[in-house]
Design an enzyme around this catalytic site. Structure first.
Site, PDB file in Angstrom:
ATOM      1  N   TYR A  33       0.826  -1.205   0.000  1.00  0.00           N
ATOM      2  CA  TYR A  33       0.000   0.000   0.000  1.00  0.00           C
ATOM      3  C   TYR A  33       0.859   1.253   0.000  1.00  0.00           C
ATOM      4  O   TYR A  33       2.073   1.193   0.217  1.00  0.00           O
ATOM      5  CB  TYR A  33      -0.973  -0.002   1.193  1.00  0.00           C
ATOM      6  N   ARG A  52       8.513   3.902  -4.309  1.00  0.00           N
ATOM      7  CA  ARG A  52       8.512   2.923  -3.211  1.00  0.00           C
ATOM      8  C   ARG A  52       7.523   1.790  -3.507  1.00  0.00           C
ATOM      9  O   ARG A  52       7.783   0.628  -3.189  1.00  0.00           O
ATOM     10  CB  ARG A  52       8.188   3.606  -1.890  1.00  0.00           C
ATOM     11  N   ARG A 101      -6.785 -21.099  -1.493  1.00  0.00           N
ATOM     12  CA  ARG A 101      -6.068 -20.695  -0.271  1.00  0.00           C
ATOM     13  C   ARG A 101      -4.731 -21.424  -0.110  1.00  0.00           C
ATOM     14  O   ARG A 101      -4.339 -21.810   0.971  1.00  0.00           O
ATOM     15  CB  ARG A 101      -6.945 -20.851   0.984  1.00  0.00           C
ATOM     16  N   LYS A 149       6.491  -1.989   2.252  1.00  0.00           N
ATOM     17  CA  LYS A 149       5.263  -1.392   2.792  1.00  0.00           C
ATOM     18  C   LYS A 149       4.076  -2.327   2.544  1.00  0.00           C
ATOM     19  O   LYS A 149       3.304  -2.156   1.611  1.00  0.00           O
ATOM     20  CB  LYS A 149       5.029  -0.015   2.152  1.00  0.00           C
ATOM     21  N   GLU A 181      11.693   3.044  14.733  1.00  0.00           N
ATOM     22  CA  GLU A 181      10.873   4.129  14.165  1.00  0.00           C
ATOM     23  C   GLU A 181       9.593   4.254  14.981  1.00  0.00           C
ATOM     24  O   GLU A 181       9.435   3.593  16.015  1.00  0.00           O
ATOM     25  CB  GLU A 181      10.571   3.858  12.683  1.00  0.00           C
ATOM     26  N   LEU A 206      10.854   1.424   7.585  1.00  0.00           N
ATOM     27  CA  LEU A 206      10.286   1.776   6.288  1.00  0.00           C
ATOM     28  C   LEU A 206      11.051   2.992   5.734  1.00  0.00           C
ATOM     29  O   LEU A 206      11.281   3.955   6.472  1.00  0.00           O
ATOM     30  CB  LEU A 206       8.807   2.143   6.459  1.00  0.00           C
TER      31      LEU A 206
HETATM   32  N1  PMP Z   1       7.415   4.036   9.105  1.00  0.00           N
HETATM   33  C1  PMP Z   1       6.272   3.332   9.195  1.00  0.00           C
HETATM   34  C2  PMP Z   1       6.282   2.050   9.955  1.00  0.00           C
HETATM   35  C3  PMP Z   1       5.103   3.795   8.574  1.00  0.00           C
HETATM   36  O1  PMP Z   1       3.960   3.065   8.656  1.00  0.00           O
HETATM   37  C4  PMP Z   1       5.127   5.034   7.886  1.00  0.00           C
HETATM   38  C5  PMP Z   1       3.900   5.580   7.239  1.00  0.00           C
HETATM   39  N2  PMP Z   1       3.189   4.665   6.513  1.00  0.00           N
HETATM   40  C6  PMP Z   1       6.344   5.736   7.826  1.00  0.00           C
HETATM   41  C7  PMP Z   1       7.470   5.210   8.448  1.00  0.00           C
HETATM   42  C8  PMP Z   1       6.446   7.047   7.109  1.00  0.00           C
HETATM   43  O2  PMP Z   1       6.465   6.899   5.720  1.00  0.00           O
HETATM   44  P1  PMP Z   1       5.981   8.048   4.760  1.00  0.00           P
HETATM   45  O3  PMP Z   1       6.769   9.269   5.130  1.00  0.00           O
HETATM   46  O4  PMP Z   1       6.302   7.577   3.413  1.00  0.00           O
HETATM   47  O5  PMP Z   1       4.519   8.242   5.010  1.00  0.00           O
END
Ligand code: PMP
Length: 284
Positions: A33, A52, A101, A149, A181, A206
């Site tokens: 996503y 991404r 499945r 992601k 994070e 991420l």
């Molecule tokens: N880390 C994680 C775990 C996230 O879920 C997100 C947002 N989806 C981010 C960092 C930030 O990413 P972005 O700046 O691309 O929204």
């Protein structure tokens, strides 16, 4: 008026946007996503989000079933059809429906499912940007490919739920004593020498599009920015801290585990970076 959702080449009222119970996104979280911010009807950092998305698909062997041009059109049509002035566009691509499945997936691709919808929300004048947020630390129990992601977000949901139960706004995640994070954001600290520090890219975090933009603009502004790991203890002693994401842009963090950062006030540098980020994003 009901919101209009994009589903597999069609724009339909949200009540009619239905997918198969056999969809691998539903059964296995076999889906990627993206979330893109919209301000003044404009997409923010769309190129980064698209790049991404391509990478996430590649890492999972999922062929991206739509071109960049078409995806931009879908986003613009959603903005128009839903009269979205400010908020977010959520996009999800799954590996499609398969009633067997089987855990394994056929290498010849089944038709994927593509869903996109809007979320009306305050991005620019969100109160948290002015007052800052409180976070608590929780163990990072996610899998080992946090750089992709995917929609496997249960650990993040649990972390946020736990934070809210403790009266905090959000959670930051700890792995082997170091902060990875935020539960749905990247995390930064500013030390006493005004050096901005964030964890380097790896499979542990991420690669945030907002993070990338912040690093670039900090360099352009001549600010010192370093990518290295740091502990929870270092973060608690920091001069400032903030999180970044498409949803929040930059939100200052004013307490960690009930210990004040910057005496519980929003830091100057966090505020400045947010202002510059917004300014640049809107000029693009
Ligand atoms: N880390 C994680 C775990 C996230 O879920 C997100 C947002 N989806 C981010 C960092 C930030 O990413 P972005 O700046 O691309 O929204």
């Amino acid at each position: 008026m009901s919101d209009i959702v994009y589903l597999d080449s069609h724009f339909v009222p949200k009540e009619q946007a239905k997918i198969s119970v056999f969809d691998r996104g539903f059964l296995f979280a076999d889906a990627v996503y993206e979330v893109t911010a919209v301000i003044d009807g404009q997409l923010i950092d769309f190129n980064g989000h698209f790049q991404r998305l391509q990478r996430s698909c590649k890492e999972l062997g999922l062929s991206l079933p739509i071109t960049k041009e078409l995806l931009v059109d879908v986003h613009h049509e959603l903005i128009e059809k839903n009269n979205l002035h400010e908020g977010l566009i959520y996009l999800q691509i799954t590996r499609g429906a398969d009633s067997s499945r089987f855990f394994d997936f056929p290498s010849s691709s089944v038709p994927s499912t593509i869903v996109a919808f809007v979320q009306h929300s305050t991005v620019v004048n969100h109160p948290n940007a002015k007052k800052g947020i409180s976070v608590i630390s929780v163990e990072d129990i996610r899998w080992q490919r946090c750089d992709i992601k995917t929609v496997a977000l249960l650990a993040a949901c649990l972390a946020k739920h736990h934070a809210h139960q403790q009266g905090a706004d959000d959670a930051i995640l700890i792995k082997d004593g170091y902060i990875t994070e935020g539960s749905s954001s990247n995390f930064f600290i500013v030390n006493r020498d005004n050096e901005i520090i964030t964890r380097p890219l790896s499979q542990d975090i991420l690669p945030g599009i907002t993070r990338q933009a912040i690093i670039q603009l900090a360099q352009e502004e001549g600010l010192k920015i370093t990518e290295r790991r740091f502990t929870l203890d270092e973060a608690k002693k920091a001069k400032e801290a903030f999180i970044s994401s498409a949803t929040t842009l930059i939100w200052p963090v004013i307490s960690i585990d009930n210990e004040d950062i910057n005496q519980g006030a929003v830091g100057h540098l966090s505020q400045r970076l947010r202002d510059i980020y917004l300014d640049k994003a809107l000029k693009k």
